[in-house]
Design a protein around this motif. Structure first.
Motif, PDB file in Angstrom:
ATOM      1  N   ARG A   1     119.557  35.131  96.550  1.00  0.00           N
ATOM      2  CA  ARG A   1     119.911  33.924  97.285  1.00  0.00           C
ATOM      3  C   ARG A   1     118.677  33.154  97.757  1.00  0.00           C
ATOM      4  N   ILE A   2     117.531  33.811  97.856  1.00  0.00           N
ATOM      5  CA  ILE A   2     116.327  33.173  98.386  1.00  0.00           C
ATOM      6  C   ILE A   2     115.928  31.946  97.571  1.00  0.00           C
ATOM      7  N   LYS A   3     116.079  31.988  96.257  1.00  0.00           N
ATOM      8  CA  LYS A   3     115.699  30.849  95.417  1.00  0.00           C
ATOM      9  C   LYS A   3     116.529  29.617  95.744  1.00  0.00           C
ATOM     10  N   ASP A   4     117.816  29.825  96.023  1.00  0.00           N
ATOM     11  CA  ASP A   4     118.680  28.708  96.378  1.00  0.00           C
ATOM     12  C   ASP A   4     118.274  28.125  97.728  1.00  0.00           C
ATOM     13  N   ILE A   5     117.914  28.976  98.648  1.00  0.00           N
ATOM     14  CA  ILE A   5     117.463  28.524  99.968  1.00  0.00           C
ATOM     15  C   ILE A   5     116.173  27.723  99.838  1.00  0.00           C
ATOM     16  N   GLU A   6     115.256  28.236  99.073  1.00  0.00           N
ATOM     17  CA  GLU A   6     113.981  27.542  98.868  1.00  0.00           C
ATOM     18  C   GLU A   6     114.179  26.183  98.209  1.00  0.00           C
ATOM     19  N   PHE A   7     115.205  26.073  97.353  1.00  0.00           N
ATOM     20  CA  PHE A   7     115.458  24.803  96.662  1.00  0.00           C
ATOM     21  C   PHE A   7     115.870  23.720  97.650  1.00  0.00           C
ATOM     22  N   PHE A   8     116.840  24.011  98.539  1.00  0.00           N
ATOM     23  CA  PHE A   8     117.249  22.948  99.465  1.00  0.00           C
ATOM     24  C   PHE A   8     116.187  22.693 100.531  1.00  0.00           C
ATOM     25  N   MET A   9     115.317  23.661 100.795  1.00  0.00           N
ATOM     26  CA  MET A   9     114.191  23.412 101.696  1.00  0.00           C
ATOM     27  C   MET A   9     113.198  22.438 101.053  1.00  0.00           C
ATOM     28  N   ARG A  10     113.058  22.525  99.732  1.00  0.00           N
ATOM     29  CA  ARG A  10     112.103  21.679  99.002  1.00  0.00           C
ATOM     30  C   ARG A  10     112.658  20.286  98.742  1.00  0.00           C
ATOM     31  N   TYR A  11     113.974  20.183  98.506  1.00  0.00           N
ATOM     32  CA  TYR A  11     114.587  18.896  98.165  1.00  0.00           C
ATOM     33  C   TYR A  11     115.774  18.592  99.099  1.00  0.00           C
ATOM     34  N   PRO A  12     115.542  18.455 100.385  1.00  0.00           N
ATOM     35  CA  PRO A  12     116.649  18.320 101.342  1.00  0.00           C
ATOM     36  C   PRO A  12     117.454  17.036 101.183  1.00  0.00           C
TER      37      PRO A  12
ATOM     38  N   GLU B   1     132.222  28.835 100.200  1.00  0.00           N
ATOM     39  CA  GLU B   1     131.011  28.047  99.956  1.00  0.00           C
ATOM     40  C   GLU B   1     130.263  27.661 101.226  1.00  0.00           C
ATOM     41  N   CYS B   2     130.830  27.991 102.374  1.00  0.00           N
ATOM     42  CA  CYS B   2     130.125  27.723 103.633  1.00  0.00           C
ATOM     43  C   CYS B   2     129.913  29.026 104.399  1.00  0.00           C
ATOM     44  N   HIS B   3     130.974  29.590 104.954  1.00  0.00           N
ATOM     45  CA  HIS B   3     130.823  30.732 105.860  1.00  0.00           C
ATOM     46  C   HIS B   3     130.288  31.984 105.170  1.00  0.00           C
ATOM     47  N   TYR B   4     130.912  32.393 104.077  1.00  0.00           N
ATOM     48  CA  TYR B   4     130.448  33.619 103.413  1.00  0.00           C
ATOM     49  C   TYR B   4     129.119  33.392 102.700  1.00  0.00           C
ATOM     50  N   LYS B   5     128.937  32.216 102.140  1.00  0.00           N
ATOM     51  CA  LYS B   5     127.661  31.887 101.499  1.00  0.00           C
ATOM     52  C   LYS B   5     126.528  31.926 102.522  1.00  0.00           C
ATOM     53  N   ALA B   6     126.772  31.358 103.696  1.00  0.00           N
ATOM     54  CA  ALA B   6     125.770  31.397 104.760  1.00  0.00           C
ATOM     55  C   ALA B   6     125.532  32.829 105.236  1.00  0.00           C
ATOM     56  N   GLY B   7     126.602  33.634 105.257  1.00  0.00           N
ATOM     57  CA  GLY B   7     126.437  35.039 105.621  1.00  0.00           C
ATOM     58  C   GLY B   7     125.522  35.773 104.653  1.00  0.00           C
ATOM     59  N   LYS B   8     125.680  35.483 103.377  1.00  0.00           N
ATOM     60  CA  LYS B   8     124.787  36.081 102.377  1.00  0.00           C
ATOM     61  C   LYS B   8     123.351  35.604 102.578  1.00  0.00           C
ATOM     62  N   ASP B   9     123.205  34.322 102.882  1.00  0.00           N
ATOM     63  CA  ASP B   9     121.863  33.787 103.108  1.00  0.00           C
ATOM     64  C   ASP B   9     121.212  34.406 104.336  1.00  0.00           C
ATOM     65  N   MET B  10     121.997  34.625 105.377  1.00  0.00           N
ATOM     66  CA  MET B  10     121.498  35.264 106.587  1.00  0.00           C
ATOM     67  C   MET B  10     120.910  36.640 106.272  1.00  0.00           C
TER      68      MET B  10
ATOM     69  N   SER C   1     120.017  37.720 103.227  1.00  0.00           N
ATOM     70  CA  SER C   1     118.925  37.618 102.258  1.00  0.00           C
ATOM     71  C   SER C   1     117.623  37.208 102.948  1.00  0.00           C
ATOM     72  N   ILE C   2     117.715  36.336 103.949  1.00  0.00           N
ATOM     73  CA  ILE C   2     116.528  35.952 104.720  1.00  0.00           C
ATOM     74  C   ILE C   2     115.965  37.169 105.457  1.00  0.00           C
ATOM     75  N   TYR C   3     116.867  37.966 106.013  1.00  0.00           N
ATOM     76  CA  TYR C   3     116.399  39.160 106.720  1.00  0.00           C
ATOM     77  C   TYR C   3     115.681  40.109 105.763  1.00  0.00           C
ATOM     78  N   ILE C   4     116.256  40.321 104.593  1.00  0.00           N
ATOM     79  CA  ILE C   4     115.618  41.193 103.592  1.00  0.00           C
ATOM     80  C   ILE C   4     114.262  40.637 103.191  1.00  0.00           C
ATOM     81  N   HIS C   5     114.199  39.316 103.017  1.00  0.00           N
ATOM     82  CA  HIS C   5     112.941  38.669 102.630  1.00  0.00           C
ATOM     83  C   HIS C   5     111.870  38.867 103.705  1.00  0.00           C
TER      84      HIS C   5
END
Length: 505
Positions: A17-28, A121-130, A132-136
């Protein structure tokens, strides 16, 4: 062996999931523009989409010119129709689930639609991102080799219409995907019990002997649960029960008033990660280890707009998209979501601490402040001042609320604070004076109004009896779930209600 293999696979899955997070950080900006176009496309044939000509909207300017901003009161009659089973009103298809608000802003409950797509696409996706950020941030973590405790509310059937309503947490627990259900405890049957005190006892029993490594929940209710756990097992520290506990993911209320109590519960330090989740959507996640600011989630089905707080009560307020925001300025948050909310004012105020990437802090509520005398005291001010005051007076606050004492014939105005202490200050007058000075240091309007006690006198501190706030929540049937104490109010409704309860204790 199976436990460790499962943990490894879960961790590997979430790291992607980190790559997807980095993408919207780069192209908000590009991500947000694409998102609003998708939302409009999905809803073009709904009743709302036809009314506002979604088929013809090609640019943000058209969207902002055609569609009015709204509050819940503007949507209430429409949502009643959706709750009764009508389809294709705000969002395509039928909406089955509705998140019932905790009701801190009014005694009247709100029912926020929660669609299947918003869950995935919002709540569970954000849960996964939460996660994945911790793992990162903690590559050597072993959180997935154990269990995660979740605290949630309950839900009920809306009779005759086959739709359901309840706390957002209960809706998400009921529909939890398999990958999350494997590590979560207690079981759904227990987690969704409606009677809070019975549920709490059952959760303690079901989780106390497990290898718990993660906690999810509202930090005020987690604190009650952890204290009950220690009492049940006759231990002094949580690590004696759960030696591998590693992280608490918390939201709903600020951790700051509770942090000293949490630190006293653990023998060794653990990690705390803040999230910004509400009935309307999952908005932001703490993405840095030691920085509390939250990363705004830009590709989770939510399009953001912002109203400068000074414009919020104007007939035609200034509304801007994300590329026009300024740092350190207070904004009311406006969202359009994949649950069918369009330009909806959710009631929270935020500040941007960074615009590359977009990080925010929650500064308060549009309705939770004290401005009876022009002092414009917001929750952010109160939390900072109380935190500093507790450090200087060696005290610990368990719960608090504050409101105005109005100007009378023989008195200036002031603020009354009802505070339930976990550790009392040695000198209450010293505590009051420190709090007063700290409020002056974080709020220049408050400082001006305090000049020579002409408009505002010093704070009035009312020390609450032990259990006062818990009993107030219990009386108002607000135990558990996402319910919380109203911190600031511009009238005395909450103060007088809480003080009335104290008379009976």
């Amino acid at each position: 062996m199976i436990k460790y293999l499962s943990g490894y696979l879960t961790s590997t899955f979430l790291k992607k999931r980190i790559k997807d997070i980095e993408f919207f950080m780069r192209y908000p900006i590009e991500v947000q523009n694409q998102l609003i176009n998708q939302l409009i496309l999905y809803a073009k044939d709904t009743e709302f989409g036809k009314k506002y000509g979604f088929r013809d909207i090609k640019k943000y300017q058209q969207f902002s010119e055609r569609i009015p901003i709204c509050k819940y009161s503007d949507l209430e009659s429409v949502i009643k129709r959706i709750r009764r089973g009508e389809k294709n009103i705000l969002w395509p298809g039928k909406v089955k689930w509705f998140a019932k608000s905790s009701g801190t802003t009014s005694t009247k409950s709100k029912y926020i639609p929660v669609t299947n797509v918003s869950m995935s696409e919002c709540h569970y996706k954000a849960g996964k991102d939460m996660l994945s950020i911790y793992i990162h941030n903690h590559p050597k973590t072993e959180i997935f080799f154990g269990k995660a405790v979740r605290l949630g509310g309950s839900h009920e059937l809306y009779k005759n219409y086959n739709t359901f309503y309840g706390d957002l947490s209960s809706i998400l627990i009921k529909n939890t995907p398999f990958w999350a259900e494997k590590i979560c405890i207690p079981r759904k049957k227990t987690a969704l019990m409606s009677e809070w005190e019975t549920k709490l006892e059952n959760i303690v029993i079901e989780t106390g002997l497990k290898d718990v490594r993660i906690l999810f929940g509202v930090c005020s209710w987690l604190l009650i649960f952890l204290k009950r756990l220690l009492k049940k097992f006759d231990k002094k520290k949580i690590n004696e029960i759960w030696p591998n506990i590693e992280v608490i993911f918390h939201g709903g209320v600020s951790l700051k008033p509770y942090i000293l109590q949490y630190q006293n519960l653990f023998e060794k330090s653990i990690h705390y990660y803040d999230v910004y989740s509400a009935s309307e959507g999952f908005f932001a996640i703490q993405d840095q280890r030691k920085v509390e600011d939250l990363l705004l989630l830009l590709n989770h089905g939510i399009f953001y707009e912002f109203i400068p707080v000074e414009d919020i009560d104007k007939i035609n307020p200034k509304i801007i998209p994300i590329d026009k925001v300024e740092l350190k300025k207070n904004y009311a948050l406006v969202v359009s979501t994949n649950s069918g909310l369009w330009r909806y004012i959710i009631g929270d105020t935020i500040k941007f601490s960074s615009i590359s990437p977009y990080r925010i802090s929650i500064s308060g509520r549009t309705t939770h402040y004290i401005n009876s005398f022009g002092e414009e005291l917001i929750i952010e001010n109160a939390e900072k001042a109380l935190n500093a005051t507790c450090k200087k007076t060696d005290s610990i606050i368990h719960e608090y609320t504050a409101g105005p004492i109005y100007i009378g014939e023989k008195n200036s105005g002031s603020h009354e604070w009802i505070i339930e202490f976990k550790k009392h200050p040695k000198n209450l007058y010293y505590f009051r004076d420190i709090l007063d000075n700290e409020l002056k240091s974080v709020n220049s309007d408050y400082e001006i109004k305090r000049y020579k006690n002409i408009v505002l006198g010093p704070p009035v501190i009312h020390v609450a009896k032990n259990g006062l706030f818990y009993n107030w929540l219990k009386k108002n049937k607000k135990l558990g779930g996402q319910n919380k104490i109203p911190r600031l109010s511009n009238d005395r409704k909450y103060l007088d209600s809480i003080l009335e309860i104290e008379k009976k204790l």
